[in-house]
Structure formats: structure tokens, C-alpha cells
Design a protein around this motif. Structure first.
Motif, short mmCIF file in Angstrom:
data_model
loop_
_atom_site.label_atom_id
_atom_site.label_comp_id
_atom_site.label_asym_id
_atom_site.label_seq_id
_atom_site.Cartn_x
_atom_site.Cartn_y
_atom_site.Cartn_z
N VAL A 23 -16.36 25.64 22.31
CA VAL A 23 -15.40 24.98 21.42
C VAL A 23 -15.98 23.67 20.87
O VAL A 23 -15.76 23.33 19.71
CB VAL A 23 -14.04 24.76 22.13
N PHE A 24 -16.77 22.96 21.69
CA PHE A 24 -17.32 21.70 21.20
C PHE A 24 -18.57 21.92 20.35
O PHE A 24 -18.88 21.12 19.47
CB PHE A 24 -17.57 20.73 22.36
N VAL A 48 -7.60 21.22 12.36
CA VAL A 48 -7.34 21.63 13.75
C VAL A 48 -5.83 21.76 13.98
O VAL A 48 -5.36 22.73 14.57
CB VAL A 48 -7.97 20.64 14.76
N ILE A 49 -5.06 20.78 13.46
CA ILE A 49 -3.60 20.87 13.62
C ILE A 49 -3.08 22.08 12.86
O ILE A 49 -2.28 22.87 13.38
CB ILE A 49 -2.92 19.56 13.16
N THR A 52 -3.28 25.26 14.70
CA THR A 52 -2.31 25.56 15.76
C THR A 52 -0.96 26.00 15.18
O THR A 52 -0.13 26.52 15.91
CB THR A 52 -2.04 24.34 16.66
N ARG A 275 -3.76 27.11 31.13
CA ARG A 275 -5.19 26.82 31.12
C ARG A 275 -5.92 28.00 30.49
O ARG A 275 -6.72 27.85 29.58
CB ARG A 275 -5.64 26.55 32.56
N THR A 278 -5.06 28.17 26.75
CA THR A 278 -5.56 27.06 25.94
C THR A 278 -7.06 27.20 25.67
O THR A 278 -7.55 26.82 24.61
CB THR A 278 -5.24 25.70 26.61
N ILE A 279 -7.80 27.74 26.65
CA ILE A 279 -9.24 27.91 26.47
C ILE A 279 -9.48 28.74 25.20
O ILE A 279 -10.37 28.47 24.41
CB ILE A 279 -9.84 28.64 27.70
N CYS A 281 -6.91 29.41 22.72
CA CYS A 281 -6.22 28.88 21.53
C CYS A 281 -6.88 27.62 20.99
O CYS A 281 -6.87 27.38 19.78
CB CYS A 281 -4.76 28.60 21.85
N PHE A 282 -7.48 26.82 21.86
CA PHE A 282 -8.15 25.60 21.40
C PHE A 282 -9.39 25.98 20.57
O PHE A 282 -9.69 25.34 19.57
CB PHE A 282 -8.52 24.72 22.60
N ILE A 283 -10.08 27.04 21.00
CA ILE A 283 -11.22 27.50 20.19
C ILE A 283 -10.74 27.91 18.81
O ILE A 283 -11.34 27.57 17.79
CB ILE A 283 -11.95 28.70 20.87
N VAL A 286 -9.90 24.69 16.73
CA VAL A 286 -11.08 23.95 16.28
C VAL A 286 -11.88 24.78 15.28
O VAL A 286 -12.42 24.26 14.31
CB VAL A 286 -11.95 23.52 17.49
#
Lengths: 427, 163
Positions: A23-24, A48-49, A52, A275, A278-279, A281-283, A286
């Protein structure tokens, strides 16, 4: 390619290969791209927002949580008991129970590692006790995991629906026949393995009262897929709402009927599920900044034309596409792969005239198999962890099952009917 | 000094965990209420979808910050795990620095975004849009705190982290 395109690619690949979280790597590539192409940095937070704010994505935490609650609330254990009463007397029966339970569980859960964990955790010790080799049982639980992503609900199908802007209900239907084909194939492997190694060939058929008792115990588990899938295809609720209804159902059954869920455990279960979700959905969030930038730089089309310049024969392109996806699925996280390659893959699919639902199913099933293939597959990690074997030991016992999956994959790629028959019924 | 930073990071992660449990529970309840209102009350509430989706942004971004502390974000380790342990620990700090850099830019970018959209309201609930947009600088700052902790107290990155 422009300077910005090169920067994005180099930063992304550089990060990926040196152990920066995916993700980073994506996020830093987006930042570097924004800098080189001279866009304001405010675009990063904005995209990013926006990434989501997609209603379909809410199905992901929902289905993860529903699956976890069903595991802790005793629903998956009762499911196994029903399958056991149904097929225990067949040669290879206990192995088939693993596959059959995973197939049922797949209709509740949308994730391959969760399916391997829920069913393998119960079945691997059980199979070993009854004379099956542990590496075979672990490999079987590993290979049954991908069925969880083929039979709806399916988290990768939801993600592909969001990435490629396709109907999620249609994609769900496309995975059903391939999922059943893999299940039948794996059960065949169990049959021949049991016959060759002479495992448990004298188990009696479950008596009527035994079967009735198992069914009575397991009726709430068996009803879960009916409610979730019946609700979606009966037009009662959307896939996202179905996930929330699944959570409510799993909670009510686990807490009030089975009485195995404890209030004091709920916080920990919720946190663990969020957790996991999110791993993923955060990808996705971003990657929407990354995706915005590469779309402006027209990177997907450039790469797609590069690939298509190799051959113009759709059969060859389809073969190359499959080999490429299998490779990607084996070496990296398949959800990140889907998000990053989404643009390129849809562009290739359009240019060779693939039906979008067929393409979606092809991508998801390819990458689902990647869940079970070494060196990088979550189901494989889980299979190794629950059996306390090394990844190499499990991988060695996996090959007949991978062969079965390859055959199903070839059918999915070259016989469109396998994926499109069911979606065309409700179109 | 280091143990103090670690303790702050741990406490922040713990409190974040409680907030994540609350936002996720509310999010699911909104979705259930949406179905309930449509079928039982006869007309769907207009605000449930919007509130659920805002809570989803908070749940996802907040849960992502404490995952930095635990090294839970998915990464490829097949090259890293071949390195000898002392080198690996040094490299782990380099990776943490890269994560820190992202978080700082994200926090700053988020603050700019909040500033530039100040005063707008959401479509359905007519609440101020900052309720959503503030999530970016908040997550950026929290993520930076955990990344800084991992820069100074590195984790061994040998293992893959299956979700």
C-alpha cells in the motif's frame, strides 16, 4: 512513456521488491508521480478519500465479519457435521467432507484464507486421526480455499466490480460453475488418494437418525447462504446490505441459538475482522490516487498495446493473459494485483473483444488459484500454519490439486459458457 | 525516551482499536437499519447510506494506522528474508522511514484538502463535510507516530503477514 510514467513505475517496483508494504509502495509512487507531473499534493488526500466513498466496498468488512462470527459461533463446525453425515461412507469420504464443507462455507464467506482457516482448522486434525497423511490434508484445505472466492459472495469479485465498474451480482454468478468444478475435481483427488493408500474404506453410511440429527443441528448454518444469496438475487437487498444482514444473522445464531459467542469476545473478533478488511480496503483507497494518475498518463493503454503487439490472435492473447495472471497471483498479493492491473486488463479485454463478465471471472479465478500456489499465497500460509508443516511440505502435496485447478482454468478461459451461462439467465 | 515513544504508540493504537470497534459497529447497524426502514417502515431513510460510508472511511483509515505499528500491511519479503538478520533490521528502519514519509505527505495533503473544502456540507445529512475530510490529516498524523516508532524500534520483517 512520459517521465511521470517512468517515475511511477520505478518507485512502485522499487518499493515492492525491497519490502515496503504494497500500500505504501503504491502511495509513494503516486506522490512521486504527482511531483514529477506537477500536480498539487492535495490530490492525494482528495483521491484517497474519494476511494473510500464507494458503497459496494462496504460489503468487504461486512462479509469478513460475517465469516468470522460464523466461525466463532459454531456455524462452520455444524456445517462440517452435516457434510460428514452425507458422504462419510464413500471412499475418500473424509477428504470429500473437507471440500464439501469449504464449498458450503464459501457461500457465506468471500475469502480464500478464511475458508482454509475455518474448515482446515477443524478437518486437518480430524483427517490425520483417521489415517490421512497430514501434508495431504493441509494441501487439501489449502486448495479448497480458492473455492471460497469463486462461489458467491466473493471479496475479489466485489473489488473487480468496483475497479472495472461491472455489476457485482453478475460477477458473483459467473463464479458458481467454476467453483463447483474445482470442488468436484478435488473430491476426485480424494477418492483416488484414499483408494491407492487404502484409507478408511470401511466406514458405514450414516443412519437416518444420525443424518437427521446432523441436519437439525446444522439447519441454521445451511440457511445462511439461502438468506444471503436468496436476498441478493431475489432483489431484496444489495450485496452490501446482504453482508450486513449476514453479520446480524451470524450474531443472532451464534449468540442466542448456539450460545457459543460470548459478549466479551465480540470486541476482539470485530477488531480482527476490521484489521483483515482494512488491509484490503486501504490498498483500494490509496490505489485510487495511483489509478487516477496512471489513467491521466494513459499508462494502462500503453502497456496493453505493448502486450497486444506480440500477437493479434485472441487465443494466444488469452493464453498469455492466463500465464501472466498465474505468475502474478503466485508471486504477489492478488487483491493489490487486481487493483493495479485493473486498467491494463480491461483495456486488453476490450481490444480482443472479451465479454466483461467473462474477463472479470477469468481474472478473479486466476488470482484465486494464486492464493494456493507457492511462493506467495495466503491460503498456503494458513494451510501450513494450521498443520504446523513448512510451506514446502504442503506445496509438495499440492500438485495434483493444482493440476485440477489448471484444467478448470482452461475451461474458464476457452469455454465462455462456464462463466456466462448463469449470468445470462438473469441479465 | 524510546520506551516512552513506544508506550505512547501502544496506547494510541489501543484507543484507536476501541474507536474502530465503535465506528465499524455503527456502520453495520446503519446498513441493517437501511434494509429495516425500507421493508418494515415502508420508506428508506435517506441518511443511512451516507453515514455508513463516512464511518467506513474512518474505520478503514484508522485501522490502517495501527496496522503500521504491528507491521501488518501486506509486503513482499522474498528478497528481504534472504538478508542476514542485522542487515534486515537496518533495512526495516529504511522501510519505516519510507512509510513515515508517506504519512507526513498524506497528513499535509489532508490538511490542505480540509482547508480548501471548508464550509461545504454533505448531500443527504447536510452536516459539515469536515466530518469526512478530517479523517485524512488525523490518519496521517497517527500513521506518522507509529511509523516513527518503527523507525526507532524496528520490527524484523522476515515473516509474510497474511491477512
Amino acid at each position: 512513456m512520459s517521465d511521470a510514467s517512468w517515475t511511477i513505475l520505478l518507485v512502485f517496483l522499487g518499493g515492492l521488491l525491497t519490502g515496503v508494504p504494497i500500500v505504501f509502495s503504491i502511495g509513494l509512487a503516486a506522490i512521486a508521480g504527482l511531483y514529477v507531473a506537477d500536480f498539487p499534493f492535495v490530490v492525494l488526500a482528495q483521491r484517497v478519500i474519494a476511494g473510500t466513498q464507494v458503497f459496494s466496498l462496504l460489503a468487504i468488512p461486512g462479509f469478513v465479519l460475517a465469516g468470522d462470527l460464523m466461525m466463532h459461533g459454531g456455524l462452520s463446525r455444524r456445517l462440517v457435521k452435516v457434510c460428514q453425515a452425507l458422504v462419510q461412507h464413500v471412499t475418500g469420504g473424509l477428504g470429500m467432507v473437507t471440500v464439501l464443507s469449504a464449498t458450503f462455507f464459501a457461500a457465506i464467506s468471500g475469502s480464500a484464507p478464511a475458508t482454509t482457516a475455518a474448515i482446515g482448522g477443524i478437518m486437518v486434525p480430524e483427517m490425520e486421526q483417521r489415517g490421512w497423511r497430514r501434508d495431504f490434508s493441509a494441501a487439501l484445505a489449502t486448495a479448497s480455499g480458492p473455492i471460497g472466492q469463486m462461489i458467491p459472495p466473493s471479496i475479489p469479485m466485489i473489488i473487480w466490480g468496483v475497479v472495472a465498474e461491472e455489476s457485482i451480482s453478475q460477477l458473483f454468478l459467473a463464479g458458481i460453475i467454476p467453483g463447483f468444478l474445482v470442488a468436484v475435481g478435488l473430491m476426485t483427488v480424494c477418492y483416488f488418494t484414499a483408494r491407492r493408500q487404502n484409507i478408511m474404506t470401511d466406514v458405514k453410511r450414516a443412519t437416518w437418525p444420525e443424518l437427521r440429527s446432523a441436519l437439525n443441528q446444522g439447519k441454521w448454518s445451511l440457511a445462511a447462504p439461502v438468506i444471503i444469496l436468496g436476498g441478493i438475487y431475489g432483489g431484496v437487498f444489495t450485496p452490501t446490505e446482504a453482508a450486513a444482514i449476514g453479520v446480524a444473522y451470524a450474531f443472532i445464531v451464534g449468540f442466542f441459538i448456539h450460545r457459543e459467542l460470548k459478549l466479551s469476545d465480540l470486541g476482539a473478533i470485530m477488531l480482527q475482522s476490521m484489521r483483515t478488511s482494512t488491509i484490503v480496503c486501504f490498498i483500494i483507497a490509496v490505489a485510487s490516487a495511483f489509478g487516477w494518475l496512471v489513467a491521466i498518463e494513459q499508462l494502462p493503454d500503453t502497456i496493453a498495446s505493448g502486450i497486444l503487439s506480440v500477437s493479434s490472435n485472441p487465443i494466444v492473447i488469452l493464453l498469455l493473459l492466463n500465464l501472466f495472471l498465474l505468475f502474478i497471483g503466485a508471486v504477489m498479493d492478488n487483491i493489490a494485483a487486481m487493483i493495479i492491473l485493473g486498467g491494463i486488463l480491461t483495456s486488453i479485454g476490450n481490444q480482443i473483444g472479451l465479454d466483461p463478465t467473462h474477463l472479470g471471472a477469468l481474472v478473479v479465478i486466476n488470482l484465486a488459484m494464486g492464493m494456493a500456489t507457492p511462493p506467495f499465497g495466503y491460503s498456503l500460509f494458513v494451510g501450513a500454519a494450521i498443520s504446523k508443516l513448512s510451506i514446502e511440505e504442503v506445496a509438495k502435496a499440492l500438485w495434483p490439486m493444482l493440476l485440477i485447478m489448471m484444467v478448470v482454468l482452461a475451461l474458464v478461459a476457452y469455454v465462455p459458457w462456464v462463466t456466462l451461462a448463469l449470468p445470462s439467465l438473469v441479465r | 525516551m524510546l520506551t516512552l515513544l513506544d508506550r505512547i504508540s501502544r496506547e494510541v493504537a489501543r484507543v484507536t482499536g476501541w474507536i474502530v470497534i465503535a465506528t465499524a459497529t455503527l456502520m453495520i447497524l446503519c446498513l441493517i437499519l437501511q434494509v429495516f426502514s425500507r421493508y418494515v417502515l415502508g420508506s428508506a431513510f435517506s441518511w443511512t447510506e451516507e453515514l455508513a460510508i463516512i464511518l467506513f472511511a474512518w474505520t478503514t483509515l484508522l485501522a490502517a494506522t495501527s496496522a503500521i505499528r504491528d507491521g501488518a500491511h501486506v509486503r513482499l519479503v522474498f528478497i528481504i528474508s534472504a538478508l542476514p538478520e542485522p542487515v534486515r533490521l537496518v533495512w526495516s528502519r529504511v522501510v519505516a522511514a519510507a512509510v513515515l514519509a508517506f504519512c507526513v505527505v498524506f497528513a499535509w495533503s489532508g490538511a490542505t484538502y480540509v482547508d480548501s473544502t471548508f464550509g461545504q456540507v454533505t448531500a443527504a445529512m447536510r452536516i459539515s463535510i469536515e466530518w469526512l475530510h478530517v479523517v485524512a490529516p488525523v490518519a496521517g498524523v497517527l500513521g506518522a507516530l507509529h511509523a516513527l516508532t518503527r523507525l526507532l524500534i524496528p520490527l524484523d520483517l522476515k515473516e509474510d503477514s497474511p491477512s
